[in-house]
Write a protein that holds these residues in place. Sequence first.
Motif, PDB file in Angstrom:
ATOM      1  N   GLY A  11     -52.713  17.048 -78.342  1.00  0.00           N
ATOM      2  CA  GLY A  11     -51.366  17.567 -78.190  1.00  0.00           C
ATOM      3  C   GLY A  11     -50.907  18.518 -79.281  1.00  0.00           C
ATOM      4  O   GLY A  11     -49.805  19.057 -79.203  1.00  0.00           O
ATOM      5  N   GLY A  12     -51.702  18.736 -80.305  1.00  0.00           N
ATOM      6  CA  GLY A  12     -51.277  19.672 -81.343  1.00  0.00           C
ATOM      7  C   GLY A  12     -51.527  19.131 -82.726  1.00  0.00           C
ATOM      8  O   GLY A  12     -52.185  18.116 -82.871  1.00  0.00           O
ATOM      9  N   PRO A  13     -51.106  19.720 -83.797  1.00  0.00           N
ATOM     10  CA  PRO A  13     -50.200  20.872 -83.855  1.00  0.00           C
ATOM     11  C   PRO A  13     -50.966  22.172 -83.625  1.00  0.00           C
ATOM     12  O   PRO A  13     -51.848  22.522 -84.392  1.00  0.00           O
ATOM     13  N   GLY A  14     -50.659  22.806 -82.600  1.00  0.00           N
ATOM     14  CA  GLY A  14     -51.352  24.018 -82.191  1.00  0.00           C
ATOM     15  C   GLY A  14     -52.112  23.749 -80.917  1.00  0.00           C
ATOM     16  O   GLY A  14     -52.444  22.603 -80.598  1.00  0.00           O
ATOM     17  N   PRO A  15     -52.387  24.774 -80.174  1.00  0.00           N
ATOM     18  CA  PRO A  15     -53.027  24.607 -78.871  1.00  0.00           C
ATOM     19  C   PRO A  15     -54.495  24.204 -78.960  1.00  0.00           C
ATOM     20  O   PRO A  15     -55.206  24.608 -79.872  1.00  0.00           O
ATOM     21  N   VAL A  16     -54.902  23.398 -77.998  1.00  0.00           N
ATOM     22  CA  VAL A  16     -56.311  23.089 -77.758  1.00  0.00           C
ATOM     23  C   VAL A  16     -56.610  23.621 -76.365  1.00  0.00           C
ATOM     24  O   VAL A  16     -55.886  23.316 -75.404  1.00  0.00           O
ATOM     25  N   VAL A  17     -57.655  24.420 -76.249  1.00  0.00           N
ATOM     26  CA  VAL A  17     -58.049  25.009 -74.970  1.00  0.00           C
ATOM     27  C   VAL A  17     -59.325  24.335 -74.508  1.00  0.00           C
ATOM     28  O   VAL A  17     -60.285  24.209 -75.270  1.00  0.00           O
ATOM     29  N   LEU A  18     -59.319  23.892 -73.255  1.00  0.00           N
ATOM     30  CA  LEU A  18     -60.535  23.377 -72.621  1.00  0.00           C
ATOM     31  C   LEU A  18     -60.907  24.293 -71.473  1.00  0.00           C
ATOM     32  O   LEU A  18     -60.030  24.841 -70.795  1.00  0.00           O
ATOM     33  N   ALA A  19     -62.203  24.437 -71.272  1.00  0.00           N
ATOM     34  CA  ALA A  19     -62.734  25.179 -70.130  1.00  0.00           C
ATOM     35  C   ALA A  19     -63.258  24.165 -69.126  1.00  0.00           C
ATOM     36  O   ALA A  19     -64.059  23.294 -69.485  1.00  0.00           O
ATOM     37  N   PHE A  20     -62.798  24.272 -67.892  1.00  0.00           N
ATOM     38  CA  PHE A  20     -63.186  23.348 -66.832  1.00  0.00           C
ATOM     39  C   PHE A  20     -64.011  24.083 -65.784  1.00  0.00           C
ATOM     40  O   PHE A  20     -63.678  25.209 -65.406  1.00  0.00           O
ATOM     41  N   ALA A  21     -65.060  23.441 -65.316  1.00  0.00           N
ATOM     42  CA  ALA A  21     -65.860  23.915 -64.193  1.00  0.00           C
ATOM     43  C   ALA A  21     -66.056  22.715 -63.282  1.00  0.00           C
ATOM     44  O   ALA A  21     -66.588  21.692 -63.717  1.00  0.00           O
ATOM     45  N   ASP A  22     -65.581  22.827 -62.072  1.00  0.00           N
ATOM     46  CA  ASP A  22     -65.555  21.686 -61.156  1.00  0.00           C
ATOM     47  C   ASP A  22     -64.781  20.550 -61.816  1.00  0.00           C
ATOM     48  O   ASP A  22     -63.656  20.739 -62.224  1.00  0.00           O
ATOM     49  N   ASP A  23     -65.393  19.401 -61.980  1.00  0.00           N
ATOM     50  CA  ASP A  23     -64.694  18.253 -62.538  1.00  0.00           C
ATOM     51  C   ASP A  23     -65.075  17.944 -63.981  1.00  0.00           C
ATOM     52  O   ASP A  23     -64.777  16.868 -64.478  1.00  0.00           O
ATOM     53  N   SER A  24     -65.726  18.883 -64.655  1.00  0.00           N
ATOM     54  CA  SER A  24     -66.133  18.589 -66.029  1.00  0.00           C
ATOM     55  C   SER A  24     -65.654  19.674 -66.983  1.00  0.00           C
ATOM     56  O   SER A  24     -65.359  20.798 -66.585  1.00  0.00           O
ATOM     57  N   THR A  25     -65.589  19.294 -68.238  1.00  0.00           N
ATOM     58  CA  THR A  25     -65.250  20.248 -69.283  1.00  0.00           C
ATOM     59  C   THR A  25     -66.534  20.887 -69.785  1.00  0.00           C
ATOM     60  O   THR A  25     -67.528  20.200 -70.009  1.00  0.00           O
ATOM     61  N   VAL A  26     -66.515  22.205 -69.933  1.00  0.00           N
ATOM     62  CA  VAL A  26     -67.723  22.917 -70.347  1.00  0.00           C
ATOM     63  C   VAL A  26     -67.518  23.731 -71.617  1.00  0.00           C
ATOM     64  O   VAL A  26     -68.431  24.418 -72.064  1.00  0.00           O
ATOM     65  N   GLY A  27     -66.331  23.653 -72.208  1.00  0.00           N
ATOM     66  CA  GLY A  27     -66.086  24.380 -73.437  1.00  0.00           C
ATOM     67  C   GLY A  27     -64.767  23.978 -74.047  1.00  0.00           C
ATOM     68  O   GLY A  27     -63.924  23.349 -73.391  1.00  0.00           O
ATOM     69  N   MET A  28     -64.599  24.345 -75.323  1.00  0.00           N
ATOM     70  CA  MET A  28     -63.362  23.993 -76.024  1.00  0.00           C
ATOM     71  C   MET A  28     -63.159  24.895 -77.224  1.00  0.00           C
ATOM     72  O   MET A  28     -64.074  25.563 -77.691  1.00  0.00           O
ATOM     73  N   GLY A  29     -61.939  24.866 -77.712  1.00  0.00           N
ATOM     74  CA  GLY A  29     -61.570  25.523 -78.952  1.00  0.00           C
ATOM     75  C   GLY A  29     -60.146  25.125 -79.282  1.00  0.00           C
ATOM     76  O   GLY A  29     -59.367  24.746 -78.403  1.00  0.00           O
ATOM     77  N   GLY A  30     -59.809  25.180 -80.559  1.00  0.00           N
ATOM     78  CA  GLY A  30     -58.463  24.811 -80.972  1.00  0.00           C
ATOM     79  C   GLY A  30     -57.916  25.770 -82.002  1.00  0.00           C
ATOM     80  O   GLY A  30     -58.655  26.540 -82.621  1.00  0.00           O
ATOM     81  N   LEU A  31     -56.616  25.729 -82.158  1.00  0.00           N
ATOM     82  CA  LEU A  31     -55.927  26.546 -83.150  1.00  0.00           C
ATOM     83  C   LEU A  31     -54.990  25.637 -83.913  1.00  0.00           C
ATOM     84  O   LEU A  31     -54.047  25.086 -83.342  1.00  0.00           O
ATOM     85  N   TYR A  32     -55.270  25.445 -85.195  1.00  0.00           N
ATOM     86  CA  TYR A  32     -54.424  24.622 -86.054  1.00  0.00           C
ATOM     87  C   TYR A  32     -53.362  25.530 -86.648  1.00  0.00           C
ATOM     88  O   TYR A  32     -53.680  26.566 -87.233  1.00  0.00           O
ATOM     89  N   THR A  33     -52.114  25.142 -86.485  1.00  0.00           N
ATOM     90  CA  THR A  33     -51.000  25.996 -86.906  1.00  0.00           C
ATOM     91  C   THR A  33     -50.078  25.251 -87.858  1.00  0.00           C
ATOM     92  O   THR A  33     -48.952  24.919 -87.509  1.00  0.00           O
ATOM     93  N   PRO A  34     -50.541  24.993 -89.078  1.00  0.00           N
ATOM     94  CA  PRO A  34     -49.692  24.253 -90.020  1.00  0.00           C
ATOM     95  C   PRO A  34     -48.478  25.072 -90.436  1.00  0.00           C
ATOM     96  O   PRO A  34     -48.548  26.291 -90.576  1.00  0.00           O
ATOM     97  N   ASP A  35     -47.360  24.400 -90.616  1.00  0.00           N
ATOM     98  CA  ASP A  35     -46.142  25.070 -91.052  1.00  0.00           C
ATOM     99  C   ASP A  35     -46.210  25.494 -92.505  1.00  0.00           C
ATOM    100  O   ASP A  35     -45.553  26.436 -92.907  1.00  0.00           O
ATOM    101  N   GLU A  36     -47.011  24.781 -93.301  1.00  0.00           N
ATOM    102  CA  GLU A  36     -46.980  24.990 -94.749  1.00  0.00           C
ATOM    103  C   GLU A  36     -47.791  26.186 -95.245  1.00  0.00           C
ATOM    104  O   GLU A  36     -47.731  26.508 -96.422  1.00  0.00           O
ATOM    105  N   THR A  37     -48.556  26.848 -94.379  1.00  0.00           N
ATOM    106  CA  THR A  37     -49.319  28.016 -94.827  1.00  0.00           C
ATOM    107  C   THR A  37     -48.985  29.215 -93.953  1.00  0.00           C
ATOM    108  O   THR A  37     -48.414  29.085 -92.880  1.00  0.00           O
TER     109      THR A  37
END
Length: 158
Positions: free
Chosen positions: A51-77
């Motif tokens: 759920g965060g902080p920052g988006p997590v992207v999943l790639a779906f093909a049919d009923d499974s996940t085949v990829g991922m990536g996230g973006l950490y977005t701290p307020d302090e930097t």
Amino acid sequence: MSTELRVITGADWEAFRAVRLRALADSPDSFGATLEESASQESSLWRERAGGPGPVVLAFADDSTVGMGGLYTPDETGDVFVWGMWVEPAWRGRGLASDILRLLLDQPAAQARPALLHVTQGNDTARRLYERHGFVGTGETLPLRPGSTVLIDALRRV
């Protein structure tokens, strides 16, 4: 077969956990966390990370996940941090990692601030991907995790 990219929420934690554990098993020298420590984490932690902080992207093909990536977005930097990039081996070479990275970098927080990421030395395919998206080496080299002999390079996109 087509894929769908989706920014997930905490409700998608099980799909996130499944793909993250597969990534750690497939590419243990690409992540700061280990499979063993991640597999033992409580569901509440997985839900929080999905759920965060920052988006997590999943790639779906049919009923499974085949990829991922996230973006950490701290307020302090002033920076955001790209983390957890991985694509299932059977799906590599189709531009999926580039699509995931592009979606992460299109997020408002990434548009407003410089982005950082780490890439394992010797992972030339990943490094070329990041360079195509405007990342350049900072000259900073770190161990993958405390005590590791595997080294990572810091890259920055401004």
